[in-house]
Scaffold this motif. Structure first.
Motif, PDB file in Angstrom:
ATOM      1  N   LYS A  24       0.825  -1.220   0.000  1.00  0.00           N
ATOM      2  CA  LYS A  24       0.000   0.000   0.000  1.00  0.00           C
ATOM      3  C   LYS A  24       0.850   1.256   0.000  1.00  0.00           C
ATOM      4  N   ASN A  25       1.984   1.195   0.676  1.00  0.00           N
ATOM      5  CA  ASN A  25       2.861   2.363   0.767  1.00  0.00           C
ATOM      6  C   ASN A  25       3.977   2.349  -0.268  1.00  0.00           C
ATOM      7  N   LYS A  26       3.880   1.407  -1.205  1.00  0.00           N
ATOM      8  CA  LYS A  26       4.840   1.282  -2.309  1.00  0.00           C
ATOM      9  C   LYS A  26       6.288   1.242  -1.804  1.00  0.00           C
ATOM     10  N   ILE A  27       6.490   0.404  -0.783  1.00  0.00           N
ATOM     11  CA  ILE A  27       7.815   0.247  -0.188  1.00  0.00           C
ATOM     12  C   ILE A  27       8.356  -1.113  -0.594  1.00  0.00           C
ATOM     13  N   GLN A  28       9.541  -1.136  -1.154  1.00  0.00           N
ATOM     14  CA  GLN A  28      10.185  -2.396  -1.494  1.00  0.00           C
ATOM     15  C   GLN A  28      11.217  -2.673  -0.412  1.00  0.00           C
ATOM     16  N   TYR A  29      11.133  -3.848   0.185  1.00  0.00           N
ATOM     17  CA  TYR A  29      12.010  -4.185   1.291  1.00  0.00           C
ATOM     18  C   TYR A  29      12.353  -5.661   1.258  1.00  0.00           C
ATOM     19  N   LYS A  30      13.619  -5.940   1.406  1.00  0.00           N
ATOM     20  CA  LYS A  30      14.079  -7.319   1.552  1.00  0.00           C
ATOM     21  C   LYS A  30      15.096  -7.324   2.675  1.00  0.00           C
ATOM     22  N   ILE A  31      15.092  -8.392   3.456  1.00  0.00           N
ATOM     23  CA  ILE A  31      16.063  -8.512   4.537  1.00  0.00           C
ATOM     24  C   ILE A  31      17.465  -8.633   3.960  1.00  0.00           C
ATOM     25  N   ASN A  32      17.565  -9.300   2.868  1.00  0.00           N
ATOM     26  CA  ASN A  32      18.831  -9.532   2.202  1.00  0.00           C
ATOM     27  C   ASN A  32      18.512  -9.451   0.715  1.00  0.00           C
ATOM     28  N   GLU A  33      19.368  -8.869  -0.053  1.00  0.00           N
ATOM     29  CA  GLU A  33      19.081  -8.700  -1.474  1.00  0.00           C
ATOM     30  C   GLU A  33      18.716 -10.004  -2.168  1.00  0.00           C
ATOM     31  N   GLU A  34      19.290 -11.111  -1.718  1.00  0.00           N
ATOM     32  CA  GLU A  34      19.016 -12.381  -2.379  1.00  0.00           C
ATOM     33  C   GLU A  34      17.990 -13.234  -1.648  1.00  0.00           C
ATOM     34  N   LYS A  35      17.707 -12.951  -0.391  1.00  0.00           N
ATOM     35  CA  LYS A  35      16.873 -13.849   0.410  1.00  0.00           C
ATOM     36  C   LYS A  35      15.619 -13.142   0.925  1.00  0.00           C
ATOM     37  N   CYS A  36      14.514 -13.855   0.907  1.00  0.00           N
ATOM     38  CA  CYS A  36      13.282 -13.349   1.496  1.00  0.00           C
ATOM     39  C   CYS A  36      13.275 -13.713   2.983  1.00  0.00           C
ATOM     40  N   VAL A  37      12.298 -13.192   3.708  1.00  0.00           N
ATOM     41  CA  VAL A  37      12.214 -13.445   5.141  1.00  0.00           C
ATOM     42  C   VAL A  37      12.086 -14.937   5.439  1.00  0.00           C
ATOM     43  N   PHE A  38      11.276 -15.662   4.667  1.00  0.00           N
ATOM     44  CA  PHE A  38      11.106 -17.087   4.925  1.00  0.00           C
ATOM     45  C   PHE A  38      12.371 -17.871   4.590  1.00  0.00           C
ATOM     46  N   CYS A  39      13.067 -17.482   3.536  1.00  0.00           N
ATOM     47  CA  CYS A  39      14.343 -18.143   3.226  1.00  0.00           C
ATOM     48  C   CYS A  39      15.333 -17.912   4.367  1.00  0.00           C
ATOM     49  N   SER A  40      15.325 -16.706   4.914  1.00  0.00           N
ATOM     50  CA  SER A  40      16.216 -16.402   6.038  1.00  0.00           C
ATOM     51  C   SER A  40      15.870 -17.250   7.259  1.00  0.00           C
TER      52      SER A  40
END
Length: 159
Positions: A24-40
């Motif tokens: 909704k706020n058009k924010i792109q966020y990743k914990i790590n450039e290559e990994k999503c939160v679940f992968c982490s």
């Protein structure tokens, strides 16, 4: 709203709410450039409260549960929901039923951050479902109660 209140509100969000908020706020966020939160989580880079696992999926406690014992079965692969995930969900549902005594258990599939997952949600009599942040103490106690413990192997001796 000040920054501290916003930070606290974000901490209380479930993964689904956070994903909606970011979109909704058009924010792109990743914990790590290559990994999503679940992968982490799967790689052990983010702590989680593991209940059980098989070769295709893991069962972890939801940190913002809808009810006591709310568990997420997370596929170890993006965009796949293996049948073993559903088997694990049923196994966890039985364990929750016997240990926590809910009136019923809902099992529903979902997709977040590119991962297929299954929610195992206990439903208790006279309790409405509502998300709240669980304390570390609550999560540890539930983890101890629900974790599949390895069985002791009996060694037969020849006589």
């Amino acid at each position: 709203m000040n920054k501290e209140k916003i930070k606290e509100a974000i901490k209380l969000m479930s993964p689904e709410q956070l994903e909606d908020f970011l979109k909704k706020n058009k924010i792109q966020y990743k914990i790590n450039e290559e990994k999503c939160v679940f992968c982490s989580i799967l790689e052990g880079k983010i702590p989680a409260y593991l209940i059980d696992q098989n070769k295709k999926s893991i069962a972890i406690l939801e940190i913002n549960p809808l009810s006591k014992g709310h568990t997420i079965i997370l596929s170890k692969e993006h965009n796949k929901l293996p049948s073993l995930a559903l088997s694990l969900a049923n196994k966890i549902a039985k364990k929750i039923k016997s240990k926590l005594k809910p009136e019923e258990i809902k099992i529903q599939t979902d997709k977040m951050f590119g991962h297929e997952l299954v929610n195992v949600i206990p439903i208790y009599k006279n309790q409405k479902l509502g998300q709240k942040k669980a304390t570390q103490k609550e999560l540890i106690l539930l983890q101890d109660k629900l974790t599949t413990k390895p069985r002791k192997r009996k060694i037969l001796k020849k006589t």
